[in-house]
Enzyme design. Structure first.
Site, short mmCIF file in Angstrom:
data_model
loop_
_atom_site.label_atom_id
_atom_site.label_comp_id
_atom_site.label_asym_id
_atom_site.label_seq_id
_atom_site.Cartn_x
_atom_site.Cartn_y
_atom_site.Cartn_z
N PRO A 39 6.99 -3.54 5.22
CA PRO A 39 6.25 -3.60 3.88
C PRO A 39 6.08 -2.72 3.32
O PRO A 39 6.26 -1.52 3.73
CB PRO A 39 4.97 -4.47 4.41
CG PRO A 39 4.97 -4.90 5.77
CD PRO A 39 6.08 -4.26 6.47
N CYS A 40 5.91 -2.51 1.88
CA CYS A 40 6.05 -1.31 1.11
C CYS A 40 4.78 -0.21 1.68
O CYS A 40 3.59 -0.83 2.34
CB CYS A 40 5.64 -1.66 -0.46
SG CYS A 40 4.07 -1.87 -0.82
N LEU A 41 4.88 0.93 1.51
CA LEU A 41 3.76 1.97 2.19
C LEU A 41 2.57 1.73 1.52
O LEU A 41 1.48 2.00 2.49
CB LEU A 41 4.36 3.16 1.97
CG LEU A 41 5.76 3.56 2.81
CD1 LEU A 41 6.12 4.95 2.25
CD2 LEU A 41 5.35 3.57 3.99
N SER B 298 0.96 -0.89 1.34
CA SER B 298 0.24 -2.02 2.36
C SER B 298 -0.54 -1.23 3.38
O SER B 298 -1.40 -2.01 3.92
CB SER B 298 1.31 -3.06 2.81
OG SER B 298 1.83 -2.54 3.93
N ARG B 299 -0.36 -0.01 3.47
CA ARG B 299 -1.08 0.55 4.71
C ARG B 299 -2.30 1.26 4.32
O ARG B 299 -3.17 1.76 4.99
CB ARG B 299 -0.42 1.91 5.10
CG ARG B 299 1.22 1.49 5.36
CD ARG B 299 1.34 0.58 6.48
NE ARG B 299 2.66 0.83 7.09
CZ ARG B 299 3.89 0.12 6.58
NH1 ARG B 299 3.78 -0.48 5.45
NH2 ARG B 299 5.22 0.58 6.92
#
Length: 261
Positions: A167-169, A171-172
């Site tokens: 998932p795109c960064l 999302s972290r």
């Protein structure tokens, strides 16, 4: 997989020439590969601090190898204060910006790589897609994530078939903590470094939380890997002036969302 491919061909044939939003992940890459072979499509990849450089490189390599018509453009979500605020529906603003950017680059109807499994998750991006009449050929063809991987494997695209979910960064970053490029570069650096440890799992997540940096590893990771990964991640956190929190088991699809708003 023959039946799935036939359904995909039917889904693609139902639409006018498409512009496929290609993120660099297994779903959109496999869709782009198959659609290029059976339909009139062009690919558009949006680069961004939230997109790992290797994802952009993967898209460009496939375009060169298979003769895709590809446009790589800078995404504009980092100009959107609603996205940067990182609300629970951050993905809505991300995808809204993405589809707006694609519409500026191509007059074609936009297609995404969303698969059938995505309908079971909280996906604000699908609302953004619906508002802009984006189509989802994999969903129309009743193809889920496992089937996407099987289709890639059948085409001997083993690098895609075995590609870990990414998932795109953004999302972290814990919901409510503002998005910034430095944090995204940090989590990507940690994840990349941990994956270099011998025996480390493919699914690694480094998260920025209110309690500090959290590393997530597959529950079956060996004690040695957990120890080495924790030492490495905590050192990188300290080197960057960030507070270290813990290492814990990785739960797919958990991120920071536990319920719908």
């Amino acid at each position: 997989m023959v039946a799935a491919l036939q359904r995909l061909e039917t889904a693609l044939a139902a639409h006018p020439p498409l512009a496929i939003a290609v993120s660099g992940g297994v779903d959109s890459m496999t869709l782009a590969f198959l659609a290029h072979r059976i339909s009139d499509v062009e690919m558009i990849h949006a680069s961004s601090p939230a997109v790992p450089a290797e994802a952009t490189a993967r898209v460009e390599a496939y375009a060169n190898r298979f003769g895709w018509k590809l446009t790589v453009a800078r995404a504009r979500e980092f100009e959107d204060p609603d996205y940067l605020a990182n609300p629970v529906n951050r993905c809505f603003f991300c995808k809204s910006n993405l589809y707006q950017r694609i519409s500026e680059l191509s007059p074609r109807k936009i297609a995404s790589g969303a698969n059938l499994d995505d309908l079971g998750d909280y996906r604000p991006g699908l609302l953004a897609a619906a508002e802009r009449q984006v189509v989802h050929p994999l969903i129309e063809a009743q193809i889920n994530k496992q089937m996407v991987r099987e289709l890639a494997r059948a085409e001997r695209l083993d690098d895609l078939a075995e590609l870990a979910a990414q998932p795109c960064l953004s999302s972290r970053i814990e919901t409510g903590i503002g998005i910034n490029a430095d944090d995204l570069a940090f989590v990507h650096m940690v994840e990349s470094a941990v994956r270099q440890i011998g025996g480390a799992p493919a699914d690694v997540r480094c998260r920025i939380t209110r309690n500090g940096v959290v590393l997530e590893l597959e529950a079956e990771s060996s004690e040695r890997v957990v120890h080495e990964a924790t030492a490495l991640a905590s050192r990188l956190a300290a080197d960057s002036g960030r507070q270290w929190s813990m290492t814990r088991p990785y739960q797919r699809g958990s991120a920071f969302l536990h319920s719908r708003p």
